[in-house]
Design a protein around this motif. Structure first.
Motif, PDB file in Angstrom:
ATOM      1  N   TRP A 268      22.091  13.092  39.392  1.00 43.20           N
ATOM      2  CA  TRP A 268      23.335  13.591  39.969  1.00 43.20           C
ATOM      3  C   TRP A 268      24.528  13.008  39.219  1.00 43.20           C
ATOM      4  O   TRP A 268      24.564  11.849  38.835  1.00 43.20           O
ATOM      5  N   SER A 269      25.598  13.901  39.025  1.00 46.31           N
ATOM      6  CA  SER A 269      26.777  13.438  38.264  1.00 46.31           C
ATOM      7  C   SER A 269      28.050  14.025  38.859  1.00 46.31           C
ATOM      8  O   SER A 269      28.849  14.659  38.133  1.00 46.31           O
ATOM      9  N   GLY A 273      27.292  18.141  39.398  1.00 43.25           N
ATOM     10  CA  GLY A 273      26.050  18.396  40.110  1.00 43.25           C
ATOM     11  C   GLY A 273      24.903  17.673  39.414  1.00 43.25           C
ATOM     12  O   GLY A 273      25.076  16.595  38.814  1.00 43.25           O
ATOM     13  N   TYR A 274      23.724  18.332  39.450  1.00 46.75           N
ATOM     14  CA  TYR A 274      22.582  17.732  38.744  1.00 46.75           C
ATOM     15  C   TYR A 274      22.722  18.024  37.230  1.00 46.75           C
ATOM     16  O   TYR A 274      22.817  19.185  36.817  1.00 46.75           O
ATOM     17  N   THR A 314      25.063  23.451  42.006  1.00 48.38           N
ATOM     18  CA  THR A 314      25.427  22.137  42.525  1.00 48.38           C
ATOM     19  C   THR A 314      26.723  21.662  41.877  1.00 48.38           C
ATOM     20  O   THR A 314      27.058  22.062  40.753  1.00 48.38           O
ATOM     21  N   GLY A 315      27.463  20.776  42.569  1.00 48.13           N
ATOM     22  CA  GLY A 315      28.713  20.253  42.044  1.00 48.13           C
ATOM     23  C   GLY A 315      29.868  21.179  42.314  1.00 48.13           C
ATOM     24  O   GLY A 315      29.858  21.975  43.243  1.00 48.13           O
TER      25      GLY A 315
END
Length: 347
Positions: A268-269, A273-274, A314-315
């Motif tokens: 995760w970042s 997201g991933y 994601t994110g």
């Protein structure tokens, strides 16, 4: 007993009463008439013709002298038969002497124009060369004229030779210039041909290199739509502009390794997201963001085309897509489109 020779008698000097055989009132002696003929008088070469006296010695010293000279001349000619004649020229007699001579003698010793013209000789031989004399030339003026003409001909010949040499040199220079121009044109044409061949060879080599690279690189997804490019401005990005290239695709679409490398990180970042970070052999980092799932872990070696994750949302996103960033040597991001195209990949 020796005796002195008698004193010589003085020559008779004529006076006004002498008539020299032509009569007169002076009572002088009578002389036979002198009638010269062709046989008795020979012409003598020179300026004057002198007649030979046939009678006794004249009482006048002048007549005696003329007769002796004529006799000597005639005798010389007589004894020189078969030899080249010798010219004898006499000076003009003074008027004090010729005034006392009879008209017949005056006419005989007068200058003969025909002899003068026939036996005319140059007054000077200055300028005559040995070669000219050997050829019979006796006129110094004619010799000088001939020499001047010869020198003029030699000078003209020299001028003609110089002009010919200059013309030949000009022709040679022109031919050399034309040859050099042709040579330069040929060299220029050859250089242009070599340059064109080199450019074509470079293009071919680049095409081969890209083909080879394309074989070792691949697109991250097989089916996609490009929705955002590098540098696009927008408030949705924290930096104020887009830092990557977005490949919109359905969630779960496989994400492939673009090139062989080592997984630096996978997890995760935040707004990404991933994310999976793949480090290539040259140090370039590829970021694969907004994945729905991860298939690799840090330290893992992958090759071109290996599946490393799945497309997700994601994110900080507005829909499912793959956000790809390129960081040469781990530094600032560059345009992924240009980087892929440089390696033979056209998204």
């Amino acid at each position: 007993m020796a005796s002195n020779n008698p004193a010589p008698q003085a020559l008779y000097v004529p006076n006004d009463n002498d008539s020299f055989g032509f009569g007169g009132d002076g009572g002088g002696e009578t002389w036979d008439e002198w009638n010269p003929t062709e046989d008795s008088v020979r012409p003598v070469r020179g300026r004057h013709r002198v007649a030979k006296q046939r009678g006794g010695l004249a009482r006048s010293s002048t007549v005696l002298g003329v007769g002796v000279i004529a006799a000597v001349g005639a005798g010389g000619i007589a004894t020189a038969e078969g030899k080249a004649p010798v010219s004898i020229s006499l000076p003009d007699l003074p008027a004090s002497v010729t005034d006392h001579l009879p008209e017949a003698i005056k006419a005989d010793i007068a200058p003969d124009s025909s002899d003068t013209e026939t036996n005319a000789a140059p007054l000077s031989t200055s300028g005559l060369t040995t070669a000219a004399s050997g050829q019979g030339t006796t006129d110094a003026g004619e010799t000088l004229r001939a020499r001047i003409l010869q020198q003029a001909e030699q000078q003209q010949a020299g001028a003609d030779a110089e002009a010919k040499a200059l013309a030949q040199k000009a022709a040679a220079d022109k031919a050399a210039a034309e040859a050099k121009a042709k040579q330069d044109a040929a060299a220029k044409k050859e250089a242009a041909a070599k340059k064109k061949a080199a450019e074509e060879a470079a293009k071919k080599a680049e095409a081969e290199r890209l083909a080879k690279l394309a074989a070792s690189y691949s697109l991250p997804v097989s089916s996609y739509t490009l929705t955002s490019h590098f540098g696009d401005a927008g408030s949705m990005w924290s930096s104020g502009y887009h830092t990557g290239l977005d490949f919109a695709a359905p969630t779960g679409t496989p994400i492939k390794a673009v090139h062989s490398g080592t997984v630096k990180s996978a997890g995760w970042s935040g707004s990404y997201g991933y994310r999976t970070v793949l480090t290539l052999d040259d140090g370039t980092e590829l970021w694969f963001c907004h994945q729905s799932s991860l298939n690799v872990s840090a330290g893992q070696k992958v090759t071109t085309g290996d599946v490393i994750g799945r497309v997700g949302a994601t994110g900080n996103v507005t829909g499912p897509h793959l956000h790809l960033e390129v960081h040469p040597s781990g530094g600032d991001a560059i345009d992924p489109m240009a980087w892929l195209q440089a390696r033979g990949i056209n998204p």
